[in-house]
Design an enzyme around this catalytic site. Structure first.
Site, PDB file in Angstrom:
ATOM      1  N   ARG A 128       0.845  -1.198   0.000  1.00 14.21           N
ATOM      2  CA  ARG A 128       0.000   0.000   0.000  1.00 14.21           C
ATOM      3  C   ARG A 128       0.876   1.242   0.000  1.00 14.21           C
ATOM      4  O   ARG A 128       2.091   1.172   0.164  1.00 14.21           O
ATOM      5  CB  ARG A 128      -0.933   0.009   1.215  1.00 14.21           C
ATOM      6  CG  ARG A 128      -0.205  -0.005   2.540  1.00 14.21           C
ATOM      7  CD  ARG A 128      -1.171  -0.032   3.715  1.00 14.21           C
ATOM      8  NE  ARG A 128      -0.468  -0.005   4.984  1.00 14.21           N
ATOM      9  CZ  ARG A 128      -1.063   0.114   6.157  1.00 14.21           C
ATOM     10  NH1 ARG A 128      -2.383   0.213   6.220  1.00 14.21           N
ATOM     11  NH2 ARG A 128      -0.358   0.119   7.279  1.00 14.21           N
ATOM     12  N   GLY A 129       0.248   2.395  -0.188  1.00 12.34           N
ATOM     13  CA  GLY A 129       0.936   3.677  -0.088  1.00 12.34           C
ATOM     14  C   GLY A 129       2.111   3.820  -1.032  1.00 12.34           C
ATOM     15  O   GLY A 129       2.056   3.423  -2.203  1.00 12.34           O
ATOM     16  N   ILE A 130       3.199   4.382  -0.515  1.00 11.56           N
ATOM     17  CA  ILE A 130       4.382   4.620  -1.326  1.00 11.56           C
ATOM     18  C   ILE A 130       4.953   3.314  -1.864  1.00 11.56           C
ATOM     19  O   ILE A 130       5.359   3.225  -3.026  1.00 11.56           O
ATOM     20  CB  ILE A 130       5.452   5.374  -0.508  1.00 11.56           C
ATOM     21  CG1 ILE A 130       4.977   6.794  -0.171  1.00 11.56           C
ATOM     22  CG2 ILE A 130       6.778   5.421  -1.253  1.00 11.56           C
ATOM     23  CD1 ILE A 130       5.883   7.534   0.790  1.00 11.56           C
TER      24      ILE A 130
ATOM     25  N   VAL B 174       9.993  -7.237   9.078  1.00 13.94           N
ATOM     26  CA  VAL B 174      11.381  -6.831   8.816  1.00 13.94           C
ATOM     27  C   VAL B 174      12.206  -6.639  10.084  1.00 13.94           C
ATOM     28  O   VAL B 174      13.412  -6.395  10.002  1.00 13.94           O
ATOM     29  CB  VAL B 174      11.433  -5.546   7.945  1.00 13.94           C
ATOM     30  CG1 VAL B 174      10.915  -5.823   6.544  1.00 13.94           C
ATOM     31  CG2 VAL B 174      10.679  -4.403   8.611  1.00 13.94           C
TER      32      VAL B 174
ATOM     33  N   GLY C 292       8.156   0.758   7.330  1.00 13.49           N
ATOM     34  CA  GLY C 292       8.469   1.579   8.496  1.00 13.49           C
ATOM     35  C   GLY C 292       7.250   1.787   9.376  1.00 13.49           C
ATOM     36  O   GLY C 292       6.122   1.491   8.974  1.00 13.49           O
TER      37      GLY C 292
ATOM     38  N   TYR D  81      11.178   8.678  15.299  1.00 15.22           N
ATOM     39  CA  TYR D  81      11.039   8.554  13.848  1.00 15.22           C
ATOM     40  C   TYR D  81      12.100   9.380  13.122  1.00 15.22           C
ATOM     41  O   TYR D  81      12.753   8.904  12.178  1.00 15.22           O
ATOM     42  CB  TYR D  81       9.639   9.017  13.449  1.00 15.22           C
ATOM     43  CG  TYR D  81       9.308   8.856  11.985  1.00 15.22           C
ATOM     44  CD1 TYR D  81       9.014   7.598  11.453  1.00 15.22           C
ATOM     45  CD2 TYR D  81       9.266   9.955  11.130  1.00 15.22           C
ATOM     46  CE1 TYR D  81       8.697   7.445  10.111  1.00 15.22           C
ATOM     47  CE2 TYR D  81       8.950   9.813   9.789  1.00 15.22           C
ATOM     48  CZ  TYR D  81       8.662   8.559   9.286  1.00 15.22           C
ATOM     49  OH  TYR D  81       8.353   8.416   7.950  1.00 15.22           O
TER      50      TYR D  81
ATOM     51  N   LYS E   7      15.104   7.999  10.633  1.00 18.88           N
ATOM     52  CA  LYS E   7      15.203   8.425   9.236  1.00 18.88           C
ATOM     53  C   LYS E   7      16.512   9.161   8.963  1.00 18.88           C
ATOM     54  O   LYS E   7      17.065   9.081   7.860  1.00 18.88           O
ATOM     55  CB  LYS E   7      14.005   9.311   8.880  1.00 18.88           C
ATOM     56  CG  LYS E   7      12.666   8.553   8.904  1.00 18.88           C
ATOM     57  CD  LYS E   7      12.670   7.383   7.938  1.00 18.88           C
ATOM     58  CE  LYS E   7      11.310   6.723   7.833  1.00 18.88           C
ATOM     59  NZ  LYS E   7      11.295   5.587   6.859  1.00 18.88           N
TER      60      LYS E   7
END
Length: 245
Positions: free
Chosen positions: A22-24, A59, A88, A151, A155
């Site tokens: 889904r999403g990106i 993951v 993530g 977060y 990143k």
């Protein structure tokens, strides 16, 4: 002068996208599939749409990551040639209210997980003397965001990790780059009110959020022949939100 990048095989490259249902992640999967690549995605709860090879994988587990790569290799008959580490999580909270587990678990899922999948992918890429690794960061990795110290740290860590790998693997024609999106239209942001959306976009010079396909475009570029001489780069796709960082 000939193109220094290896030509893609007739059947298309083997691409693995973590968090690709889904999403990106899904937008990236669709982009690669549209250009003829063989696409596999990992997922936790929601399988990807038909047409993609889906592998259930947490993951944060080295064993599950290894099993996922093995399944992809057996299904497609070769090693992963393009890795997009996209999976993530977020567990937002102000520092004094953030538990140690909330901090550590976000770093594990966002940063250490990229180490796990990159390490596993590098085995085949080193043997092939070719490969593309793209890590999904965020504008807040450089800009910072109140209530997202975990977060943001995860990143930001991806940048140093990617640049170290770029130096380590570059002699084998393996590139390692980072994409840093800003606000993106997703299922999560679709639930926001008009006022909330206005507050988010007010700080963005382009005055809108990105479409997931726009992030996928940058990922596709970094994996393609035109980016054969780009490695260790951080490519912002943030509407100008983080410029100067």
């Amino acid at each position: 002068m000939s193109d220094p990048s290896p030509a893609a095989p007739a059947a298309g490259r083997i691409v693995l996208i973590t968090g690709g249902s889904r999403g990106i992640g899904l937008a990236c999967a669709e982009r690669f599939a549209a250009q003829g690549d063989r696409v596999a995605v990992t997922y936790n709860s929601s399988p990807p749409p038909e047409g993609f090879f889906g592998v259930k994988c947490n993951v944060t587990s080295t064993e599950e990551v290894d099993a996922a790569f093995t399944a992809v290799e057996e299904h497609f008959g070769g090693s992963v040639e393009v890795l997009v580490s996209n999976a993530g999580v977020t567990k937002d909270g102000l520092l004094l209210r953030m538990s140690e587990d909330d901090f550590a678990s976000v770093l594990d899922a966002n940063l250490t997980a990229s180490y796990r999948v990159a390490k596993r992918a590098a085995k085949g890429m080193l043997k092939a003397r070719s490969g593309r690794i793209i890590l999904m960061s965020s504008v807040v990795g450089m800009l910072g965001s109140a209530g997202q110290s975990n977060y943001s740290a995860s990143k930001a860590g991806l940048v140093g990790f990617a640049r170290s790998l770029a130096r380590e693997l570059g002699s084998r024609s393996i590139t390692v780059n980072v994409v840093a999106p800003g606000p993106v239209e997703t299922d999560m942001t679709a639930a926001l009110t008009a006022d909330q959306l206005a507050n988010i976009t007010a700080a963005v010079p382009l005055r809108r959020m990105a479409q997931a396909a726009e992030i996928a475009g940058a990922v596709a570029f970094l994996s393609g022949p035109d980016a054969a001489y780009i490695t260790g780069a951080v490519v912002p796709v943030d509407g100008g939100l983080g410029m100067g960082h």
